[in-house]
Motif scaffolding. Sequence first.
Motif, PDB file in Angstrom:
ATOM      1  N   VAL A  20     -43.667  -9.581  63.795  1.00 37.91           N
ATOM      2  CA  VAL A  20     -42.267  -9.490  63.388  1.00 37.91           C
ATOM      3  C   VAL A  20     -41.441 -10.619  63.978  1.00 37.91           C
ATOM      4  O   VAL A  20     -40.575 -11.187  63.325  1.00 37.91           O
ATOM      5  CB  VAL A  20     -41.682  -8.127  63.793  1.00 37.91           C
ATOM      6  CG1 VAL A  20     -40.199  -8.066  63.460  1.00 37.91           C
ATOM      7  CG2 VAL A  20     -42.441  -6.998  63.105  1.00 37.91           C
ATOM      8  N   GLY A  21     -41.676 -10.983  65.235  1.00 35.23           N
ATOM      9  CA  GLY A  21     -40.862 -11.995  65.888  1.00 35.23           C
ATOM     10  C   GLY A  21     -39.752 -11.383  66.723  1.00 35.23           C
ATOM     11  O   GLY A  21     -39.548 -10.159  66.732  1.00 35.23           O
ATOM     12  N   TYR A  22     -39.017 -12.222  67.426  1.00 38.96           N
ATOM     13  CA  TYR A  22     -37.994 -11.749  68.366  1.00 38.96           C
ATOM     14  C   TYR A  22     -36.630 -12.375  68.105  1.00 38.96           C
ATOM     15  O   TYR A  22     -35.833 -12.558  69.027  1.00 38.96           O
ATOM     16  CB  TYR A  22     -38.453 -12.027  69.805  1.00 38.96           C
ATOM     17  CG  TYR A  22     -39.456 -11.000  70.286  1.00 38.96           C
ATOM     18  CD1 TYR A  22     -39.058  -9.931  71.073  1.00 38.96           C
ATOM     19  CD2 TYR A  22     -40.784 -11.085  69.903  1.00 38.96           C
ATOM     20  CE1 TYR A  22     -39.972  -8.975  71.484  1.00 38.96           C
ATOM     21  CE2 TYR A  22     -41.713 -10.141  70.309  1.00 38.96           C
ATOM     22  CZ  TYR A  22     -41.296  -9.090  71.102  1.00 38.96           C
ATOM     23  OH  TYR A  22     -42.199  -8.144  71.504  1.00 38.96           O
ATOM     24  N   GLN A  23     -36.340 -12.666  66.847  1.00 38.88           N
ATOM     25  CA  GLN A  23     -35.027 -13.184  66.503  1.00 38.88           C
ATOM     26  C   GLN A  23     -33.928 -12.190  66.878  1.00 38.88           C
ATOM     27  O   GLN A  23     -32.792 -12.583  67.204  1.00 38.88           O
ATOM     28  CB  GLN A  23     -34.974 -13.482  64.993  1.00 38.88           C
ATOM     29  CG  GLN A  23     -33.677 -14.108  64.515  1.00 38.88           C
ATOM     30  CD  GLN A  23     -33.449 -15.502  65.075  1.00 38.88           C
ATOM     31  OE1 GLN A  23     -34.387 -16.262  65.225  1.00 38.88           O
ATOM     32  NE2 GLN A  23     -32.210 -15.814  65.403  1.00 38.88           N
ATOM     33  N   TRP A  24     -34.251 -10.923  66.870  1.00 40.22           N
ATOM     34  CA  TRP A  24     -33.261  -9.901  67.214  1.00 40.22           C
ATOM     35  C   TRP A  24     -32.765 -10.053  68.652  1.00 40.22           C
ATOM     36  O   TRP A  24     -31.631  -9.673  68.977  1.00 40.22           O
ATOM     37  CB  TRP A  24     -33.843  -8.505  67.010  1.00 40.22           C
ATOM     38  CG  TRP A  24     -35.080  -8.205  67.801  1.00 40.22           C
ATOM     39  CD1 TRP A  24     -36.366  -8.524  67.460  1.00 40.22           C
ATOM     40  CD2 TRP A  24     -35.157  -7.523  69.059  1.00 40.22           C
ATOM     41  NE1 TRP A  24     -37.243  -8.085  68.436  1.00 40.22           N
ATOM     42  CE2 TRP A  24     -36.523  -7.463  69.423  1.00 40.22           C
ATOM     43  CE3 TRP A  24     -34.211  -6.955  69.916  1.00 40.22           C
ATOM     44  CZ2 TRP A  24     -36.961  -6.869  70.599  1.00 40.22           C
ATOM     45  CZ3 TRP A  24     -34.632  -6.357  71.095  1.00 40.22           C
ATOM     46  CH2 TRP A  24     -35.993  -6.317  71.422  1.00 40.22           C
ATOM     47  N   MET A  25     -33.574 -10.641  69.537  1.00 40.55           N
ATOM     48  CA  MET A  25     -33.133 -10.861  70.914  1.00 40.55           C
ATOM     49  C   MET A  25     -32.037 -11.919  70.982  1.00 40.55           C
ATOM     50  O   MET A  25     -31.098 -11.811  71.778  1.00 40.55           O
ATOM     51  CB  MET A  25     -34.313 -11.303  71.788  1.00 40.55           C
ATOM     52  CG  MET A  25     -35.238 -10.161  72.140  1.00 40.55           C
ATOM     53  SD  MET A  25     -36.469 -10.579  73.390  1.00 40.55           S
ATOM     54  CE  MET A  25     -36.032 -12.213  73.881  1.00 40.55           C
ATOM     55  N   VAL A  26     -32.178 -12.956  70.156  1.00 36.24           N
ATOM     56  CA  VAL A  26     -31.169 -14.015  70.140  1.00 36.24           C
ATOM     57  C   VAL A  26     -29.828 -13.459  69.677  1.00 36.24           C
ATOM     58  O   VAL A  26     -28.774 -13.777  70.239  1.00 36.24           O
ATOM     59  CB  VAL A  26     -31.633 -15.172  69.232  1.00 36.24           C
ATOM     60  CG1 VAL A  26     -30.567 -16.262  69.170  1.00 36.24           C
ATOM     61  CG2 VAL A  26     -32.959 -15.746  69.732  1.00 36.24           C
ATOM     62  N   ARG A  27     -29.868 -12.616  68.661  1.00 34.92           N
ATOM     63  CA  ARG A  27     -28.629 -12.005  68.169  1.00 34.92           C
ATOM     64  C   ARG A  27     -27.982 -11.113  69.221  1.00 34.92           C
ATOM     65  O   ARG A  27     -26.766 -10.895  69.202  1.00 34.92           O
ATOM     66  CB  ARG A  27     -28.910 -11.200  66.894  1.00 34.92           C
ATOM     67  CG  ARG A  27     -29.306 -12.063  65.701  1.00 34.92           C
ATOM     68  CD  ARG A  27     -29.277 -11.260  64.417  1.00 34.92           C
ATOM     69  NE  ARG A  27     -30.296 -10.216  64.393  1.00 34.92           N
ATOM     70  CZ  ARG A  27     -31.510 -10.373  63.882  1.00 34.92           C
ATOM     71  NH1 ARG A  27     -31.860 -11.535  63.341  1.00 34.92           N
ATOM     72  NH2 ARG A  27     -32.380  -9.375  63.884  1.00 34.92           N
ATOM     73  N   ALA A  28     -28.811 -10.616  70.162  1.00 32.31           N
ATOM     74  CA  ALA A  28     -28.276  -9.736  71.202  1.00 32.31           C
ATOM     75  C   ALA A  28     -27.709 -10.501  72.395  1.00 32.31           C
ATOM     76  O   ALA A  28     -27.162  -9.881  73.313  1.00 32.31           O
ATOM     77  CB  ALA A  28     -29.366  -8.779  71.679  1.00 32.31           C
ATOM     78  N   GLY A  29     -27.876 -11.833  72.388  1.00 33.05           N
ATOM     79  CA  GLY A  29     -27.264 -12.612  73.458  1.00 33.05           C
ATOM     80  C   GLY A  29     -28.197 -13.433  74.306  1.00 33.05           C
ATOM     81  O   GLY A  29     -27.746 -14.162  75.201  1.00 33.05           O
ATOM     82  N   VAL A  30     -29.522 -13.367  74.090  1.00 28.53           N
ATOM     83  CA  VAL A  30     -30.462 -14.186  74.865  1.00 28.53           C
ATOM     84  C   VAL A  30     -30.270 -15.646  74.470  1.00 28.53           C
ATOM     85  O   VAL A  30     -30.287 -15.992  73.296  1.00 28.53           O
ATOM     86  CB  VAL A  30     -31.915 -13.741  74.616  1.00 28.53           C
ATOM     87  CG1 VAL A  30     -32.884 -14.641  75.372  1.00 28.53           C
ATOM     88  CG2 VAL A  30     -32.091 -12.290  75.045  1.00 28.53           C
TER      89      VAL A  30
END
Length: 467
Positions: free
Chosen positions: A361-371
């Motif tokens: 899936v990947g971890y783009q959702w972390m970037v959207r959360a502020g990482v």
Amino acid sequence: MLGVVVRLPWAGDLGMHAATVQRLRHNLLHPGNPLVDADTPSPYYSPWMVLLGTVAKVTGLSVFVVLRLAALTGLGLLMTGVRRYVRTLTDHRSAPALAFLALLLLWGPVLFNWSGFLGLNSLALTVSYPSVFALGLAFHFWSWLTRTVRGESGAWGAYLGLGVLWALILLCHQFTGVVASLGGLATVLAAWPARAVLLRLGAGLLLGLGALWLWPYYDFFALFSAGADLEAIHRPLYEDLAGRFGLVLLGVVALGFRWRRDHRDPLVLFFLLGALVFAAGGLTGHYSWGRALPAALVPAQLAAAVEVVSAGRAAVRRGWACVLLAALAVGAWTQAGTLGYVVPRDALPGVVAEKYREPWVGYQWMVRAGVRYGDVVMARTFPARQIPAYGAYTVAPGYPDVFLPDAGRREAAVERYFSAAAGDAERRGILREYGVKWVVGGTSVKAPWLRKAAAGPGGQVLYRVVP
């Protein structure tokens, strides 16, 4: 494959290569370790990746767009390289197409994926990797070398250019460089060139060795002292050989026919060298030598294809073509799930959909959360293989790193942090030591110093570390 490039399915080492481009786009001269916040060299900083990092820095394109451009370049090099090399074996107009089909489909009834191996499904998952780029260069290298030792180009520039190209392949993907070297040695042995040609080849070799020694981003020759981690990772290469590569036996039979016609046939010598290195690795426990297996597979696959147009009588050629067609059909069916990377799974017939393996899936959702770029994330091994692709670091690398002296200590710290036996004070100490700003885990990693920031797929939770 063009459809695959558009989707760029995420699996395997894609995160490592994306992280490498990330570091280079931020600092071309001193990128540091691609996975953890440490100032160490890395064998992933190859000339090809430096070029991709430069493209990303100059154009402002995202890392994954740049990797798609890398995939297109690798595919182009591979297709033109196969065509040029096959042309040194036969002038028949159908031979390059047959050869490409054999390289992609002539494997076995059990699906097998690994970087540097050219099965269709494997190529779909690794198309943007440096291994595809390096293998494309390898086919061009063999073609150029063949024509040179045959006397079609006697200029000094050709020999020196071959040396530089050989070094470039080794720097871009070391295991493919070994395969390219074995193919080059087979080409020279088959041609048995005059002494003057050998001297010029020696000059090209010295120039290539100089390029390897001068490469500033990592010490190429230090890779020979790589640790035992590489052996454990590559041990599976020696498992289920019949299931994974059984159809290649057809190519071994074709090599036998070629050997009867010419005892110094380049494909036969290439196969024997590759098989020897692979067998030596299994017998001595140097399982990383198994990455030389394409040096046995490629010549056998090419021989199976070329024999369709090279066998003596027309009846023999037609019979061989029928056998090859049947083998290719079996190989195609084994890898039919590759279609899922181009069309939606629900559009596939049920029996084909069962063969399709969902990409990560990947971890783009972390970037959207502020990482943000440069943040350090505490994560276990699997997420650690993907998180650095978005610019963050992890405490421990998701892949073995022979140039990271404290890799074992970092891995122990991650294991200890997520251990139920660790106390609060010990966990806080680990977070402070490595400057951790985020923690990725399930709901079981809750602690007073963690604030939930986002929820991701598979029950994963991103926590912000607070004072």
